[in-house]
Scaffold this motif. Structure first.
Motif, PDB file in Angstrom:
ATOM      1  N   ASP A  81     -33.663 -87.774  16.185  1.00 23.14           N
ATOM      2  CA  ASP A  81     -35.093 -87.641  15.914  1.00 23.14           C
ATOM      3  C   ASP A  81     -35.285 -86.414  15.017  1.00 23.14           C
ATOM      4  OD1 ASP A  81     -37.800 -87.442  15.832  1.00 23.14           O
ATOM      5  OD2 ASP A  81     -38.106 -87.356  18.016  1.00 23.14           O
ATOM      6  N   THR A  82     -35.381 -86.637  13.713  1.00 24.32           N
ATOM      7  CA  THR A  82     -35.442 -85.520  12.762  1.00 24.32           C
ATOM      8  C   THR A  82     -36.731 -84.718  12.873  1.00 24.32           C
ATOM      9  OG1 THR A  82     -36.337 -87.007  11.069  1.00 24.32           O
ATOM     10  CG2 THR A  82     -33.949 -86.695  11.107  1.00 24.32           C
ATOM     11  N   SER A  83     -37.756 -85.295  13.483  1.00 23.43           N
ATOM     12  CA  SER A  83     -39.037 -84.591  13.581  1.00 23.43           C
ATOM     13  C   SER A  83     -38.950 -83.361  14.492  1.00 23.43           C
ATOM     14  CB  SER A  83     -40.122 -85.538  14.103  1.00 23.43           C
ATOM     15  OG  SER A  83     -39.861 -85.922  15.442  1.00 23.43           O
ATOM     16  N   LEU A  84     -37.923 -83.294  15.313  1.00 26.24           N
ATOM     17  CA  LEU A  84     -37.765 -82.170  16.237  1.00 26.24           C
ATOM     18  C   LEU A  84     -37.251 -80.909  15.545  1.00 26.24           C
ATOM     19  CD1 LEU A  84     -36.073 -83.960  19.292  1.00 26.24           C
ATOM     20  CD2 LEU A  84     -38.469 -83.241  19.091  1.00 26.24           C
ATOM     21  N   PHE A  85     -36.706 -81.081  14.335  1.00 22.92           N
ATOM     22  CA  PHE A  85     -35.967 -79.989  13.725  1.00 22.92           C
ATOM     23  C   PHE A  85     -36.489 -79.650  12.327  1.00 22.92           C
ATOM     24  CE2 PHE A  85     -33.198 -82.588  16.397  1.00 22.92           C
ATOM     25  CZ  PHE A  85     -32.793 -81.658  17.338  1.00 22.92           C
ATOM     26  N   THR A  86     -36.271 -78.395  11.938  1.00 19.54           N
ATOM     27  CA  THR A  86     -36.584 -77.991  10.570  1.00 19.54           C
ATOM     28  C   THR A  86     -35.509 -78.522   9.629  1.00 19.54           C
ATOM     29  OG1 THR A  86     -35.300 -75.939  10.666  1.00 19.54           O
ATOM     30  CG2 THR A  86     -37.585 -75.863  11.468  1.00 19.54           C
ATOM     31  N   GLU A  87     -35.808 -78.517   8.352  1.00 23.18           N
ATOM     32  CA  GLU A  87     -34.841 -78.992   7.365  1.00 23.18           C
ATOM     33  C   GLU A  87     -33.555 -78.169   7.417  1.00 23.18           C
ATOM     34  OE1 GLU A  87     -34.517 -79.723   2.520  1.00 23.18           O
ATOM     35  OE2 GLU A  87     -36.467 -79.346   3.467  1.00 23.18           O
ATOM     36  N   ARG A  88     -33.695 -76.865   7.599  1.00 23.25           N
ATOM     37  CA  ARG A  88     -32.518 -75.993   7.664  1.00 23.25           C
ATOM     38  C   ARG A  88     -31.687 -76.285   8.915  1.00 23.25           C
ATOM     39  NH1 ARG A  88     -29.993 -73.899   3.800  1.00 23.25           N
ATOM     40  NH2 ARG A  88     -31.491 -72.345   3.098  1.00 23.25           N
ATOM     41  N   GLU A  89     -32.362 -76.544  10.017  1.00 24.65           N
ATOM     42  CA  GLU A  89     -31.629 -76.892  11.241  1.00 24.65           C
ATOM     43  C   GLU A  89     -30.844 -78.184  11.055  1.00 24.65           C
ATOM     44  OE1 GLU A  89     -34.526 -74.841  14.640  1.00 24.65           O
ATOM     45  OE2 GLU A  89     -34.818 -76.935  14.050  1.00 24.65           O
ATOM     46  N   LEU A  90     -31.451 -79.150  10.384  1.00 24.86           N
ATOM     47  CA  LEU A  90     -30.759 -80.413  10.127  1.00 24.86           C
ATOM     48  C   LEU A  90     -29.547 -80.200   9.229  1.00 24.86           C
ATOM     49  CD1 LEU A  90     -33.855 -82.748   9.634  1.00 24.86           C
ATOM     50  CD2 LEU A  90     -32.239 -82.795  11.552  1.00 24.86           C
ATOM     51  N   ASP A  91     -29.702 -79.320   8.230  1.00 27.84           N
ATOM     52  CA  ASP A  91     -28.573 -78.998   7.351  1.00 27.84           C
ATOM     53  C   ASP A  91     -27.415 -78.421   8.160  1.00 27.84           C
ATOM     54  OD1 ASP A  91     -29.965 -79.801   5.119  1.00 27.84           O
ATOM     55  OD2 ASP A  91     -30.643 -77.780   4.581  1.00 27.84           O
ATOM     56  N   ILE A  92     -27.752 -77.491   9.022  1.00 25.79           N
ATOM     57  CA  ILE A  92     -26.720 -76.825   9.821  1.00 25.79           C
ATOM     58  C   ILE A  92     -26.062 -77.802  10.796  1.00 25.79           C
ATOM     59  CG2 ILE A  92     -26.363 -75.093  11.629  1.00 25.79           C
ATOM     60  CD1 ILE A  92     -28.439 -73.354  10.143  1.00 25.79           C
ATOM     61  N   MET A  93     -26.854 -78.665  11.401  1.00 23.43           N
ATOM     62  CA  MET A  93     -26.290 -79.661  12.318  1.00 23.43           C
ATOM     63  C   MET A  93     -25.323 -80.590  11.588  1.00 23.43           C
ATOM     64  SD  MET A  93     -29.772 -80.534  14.448  1.00 23.43           S
ATOM     65  CE  MET A  93     -29.090 -81.743  15.565  1.00 23.43           C
ATOM     66  N   GLY A  94     -25.697 -80.968  10.382  1.00 25.42           N
ATOM     67  CA  GLY A  94     -24.835 -81.845   9.602  1.00 25.42           C
ATOM     68  C   GLY A  94     -23.501 -81.189   9.266  1.00 25.42           C
ATOM     69  N   LEU A  95     -23.547 -79.897   8.958  1.00 22.65           N
ATOM     70  CA  LEU A  95     -22.325 -79.173   8.609  1.00 22.65           C
ATOM     71  C   LEU A  95     -21.472 -78.912   9.849  1.00 22.65           C
ATOM     72  CD1 LEU A  95     -23.780 -76.706   5.960  1.00 22.65           C
ATOM     73  CD2 LEU A  95     -22.364 -78.728   5.549  1.00 22.65           C
ATOM     74  N   ILE A  96     -22.118 -78.684  10.982  1.00 25.89           N
ATOM     75  CA  ILE A  96     -21.371 -78.563  12.238  1.00 25.89           C
ATOM     76  C   ILE A  96     -20.645 -79.875  12.536  1.00 25.89           C
ATOM     77  CG2 ILE A  96     -21.620 -78.374  14.748  1.00 25.89           C
ATOM     78  CD1 ILE A  96     -23.833 -76.334  14.288  1.00 25.89           C
ATOM     79  N   ALA A  97     -21.338 -80.977  12.301  1.00 25.83           N
ATOM     80  CA  ALA A  97     -20.738 -82.286  12.554  1.00 25.83           C
ATOM     81  C   ALA A  97     -19.538 -82.556  11.645  1.00 25.83           C
ATOM     82  CB  ALA A  97     -21.787 -83.386  12.366  1.00 25.83           C
ATOM     83  N   LYS A  98     -19.506 -81.881  10.507  1.00 30.04           N
ATOM     84  CA  LYS A  98     -18.358 -82.011   9.604  1.00 30.04           C
ATOM     85  C   LYS A  98     -17.213 -81.089   9.999  1.00 30.04           C
ATOM     86  CE  LYS A  98     -20.939 -83.433   5.471  1.00 30.04           C
ATOM     87  NZ  LYS A  98     -21.286 -83.073   4.068  1.00 30.04           N
ATOM     88  N   GLY A  99     -17.445 -80.287  11.054  1.00 30.81           N
ATOM     89  CA  GLY A  99     -16.397 -79.413  11.545  1.00 30.81           C
ATOM     90  C   GLY A  99     -16.365 -78.030  10.935  1.00 30.81           C
ATOM     91  N   LEU A 100     -17.425 -77.642  10.200  1.00 31.55           N
ATOM     92  CA  LEU A 100     -17.442 -76.332   9.550  1.00 31.55           C
ATOM     93  C   LEU A 100     -17.753 -75.223  10.564  1.00 31.55           C
ATOM     94  CD1 LEU A 100     -17.617 -78.232   7.055  1.00 31.55           C
ATOM     95  CD2 LEU A 100     -19.077 -76.492   6.000  1.00 31.55           C
ATOM     96  N   SER A 101     -17.134 -74.080  10.372  1.00 33.59           N
ATOM     97  CA  SER A 101     -17.407 -72.902  11.192  1.00 33.59           C
ATOM     98  C   SER A 101     -18.671 -72.222  10.692  1.00 33.59           C
ATOM     99  CB  SER A 101     -16.235 -71.922  11.117  1.00 33.59           C
ATOM    100  OG  SER A 101     -16.128 -71.390   9.801  1.00 33.59           O
ATOM    101  N   ASN A 102     -19.183 -71.269  11.454  1.00 30.96           N
ATOM    102  CA  ASN A 102     -20.364 -70.523  11.008  1.00 30.96           C
ATOM    103  C   ASN A 102     -20.096 -69.807   9.691  1.00 30.96           C
ATOM    104  OD1 ASN A 102     -21.570 -71.397  13.318  1.00 30.96           O
ATOM    105  ND2 ASN A 102     -22.031 -69.368  14.138  1.00 30.96           N
ATOM    106  N   LYS A 103     -18.889 -69.283   9.545  1.00 32.85           N
ATOM    107  CA  LYS A 103     -18.530 -68.582   8.314  1.00 32.85           C
ATOM    108  C   LYS A 103     -18.564 -69.531   7.123  1.00 32.85           C
ATOM    109  CE  LYS A 103     -14.996 -65.494   6.393  1.00 32.85           C
ATOM    110  NZ  LYS A 103     -13.702 -64.806   6.672  1.00 32.85           N
ATOM    111  N   GLU A 104     -18.036 -70.732   7.315  1.00 31.84           N
ATOM    112  CA  GLU A 104     -18.029 -71.719   6.229  1.00 31.84           C
ATOM    113  C   GLU A 104     -19.442 -72.202   5.915  1.00 31.84           C
ATOM    114  OE1 GLU A 104     -13.624 -73.724   7.002  1.00 31.84           O
ATOM    115  OE2 GLU A 104     -15.331 -74.299   8.240  1.00 31.84           O
TER     116      GLU A 104
END
Length: 211
Positions: free
Chosen positions: A147-170
């Motif tokens: 449900d994308t309405s729960l999140f800001t655009e930046r939060e969605l970006d970060i979630m997508g990158l986490i799902a790709k396995g990226l670390s916070n540094k990356e």
């Protein structure tokens, strides 16, 4: 103070070999080795254990079932040691509160670092294990969506990158924001979803389901 560890594996060679290896590190005290998940649960209920290394496939009670009980009824932090053949269990392990997921063929130093990280409150997800989860989720084609309405655009970006396995540094390098800011976003995401760690964020993003 040493980290108190138990090892649960029905293969005595692996179990005792792991005990010998971990005992060479001064930060660990391997206080018990057991044959199955049931023995691990019973021991942790009556003894102070910091981290339980759990094989997945064991008689009487497997590592995933033991993880659920340990997470709910003890202070012991479960760390799953898995093989590629066990990937069907990993989603359930996530749901049941496992704090780490490692392949058995890791170098001793990697396992040592994982135990220390889990002990210190972190979650350890090996990249190849996360890749296995993602491939299984894609193949299963879940119906529910995030449900994308729960999140800001930046939060969605970060979630997508986490799902790709990226670390916070990356993620920091890719989005040009500080690691501290990313940590704040992750805290916000966890608060909105009721999830506990980044591995669950990745699975939620990929499936729309809260495990």
């Amino acid at each position: 103070m040493k980290i108190k560890v138990i090892i649960a594996d029905d293969n005595s060679f692996i179990r005792e070999g792991m005990k010998i290896i971990l005992s060479t590190y001064e930060e660990f005290d391997v206080i018990e080795t057991v044959n199955d998940g049931l023995e691990a649960v019973e021991y942790c209920k009556t003894h102070e254990v910091d981290v339980a290394l759990l094989d997945v496939r064991m008689p009487n009670m497997n590592g995933v079932e033991a993880t659920k009980i340990l997470s709910e009824q003890t202070k012991t932090k479960p760390l799953i040691l898995t093989t590629f053949d066990d990937d069907e269990y990993i989603l359930d392990a996530v749901k049941n509160g496992a704090k780490g997921y490692l392949l058995k063929n890791n170098d001793p130093e990697r396992i040592r670092d994982a135990i220390k990280s889990v002990y210190n409150g972190n979650t350890v997800m090996q990249d190849v294990v996360l890749d296995k989860i993602k491939s299984n989720l894609i193949e299963s084609k879940p119906e529910s969506k995030i449900d994308t309405s729960l999140f800001t655009e930046r939060e969605l970006d970060i979630m997508g990158l986490i799902a790709k396995g990226l670390s916070n540094k990356e993620i920091s390098k890719q989005l040009y924001i500080s690691e501290g800011t990313i940590a704040n976003y992750i805290t916000s995401i966890l608060g909105k979803t009721g999830l506990q760690h980044r591995t669950q964020i990745a699975i939620y993003y990929l499936t729309g389901r809260v495990y």
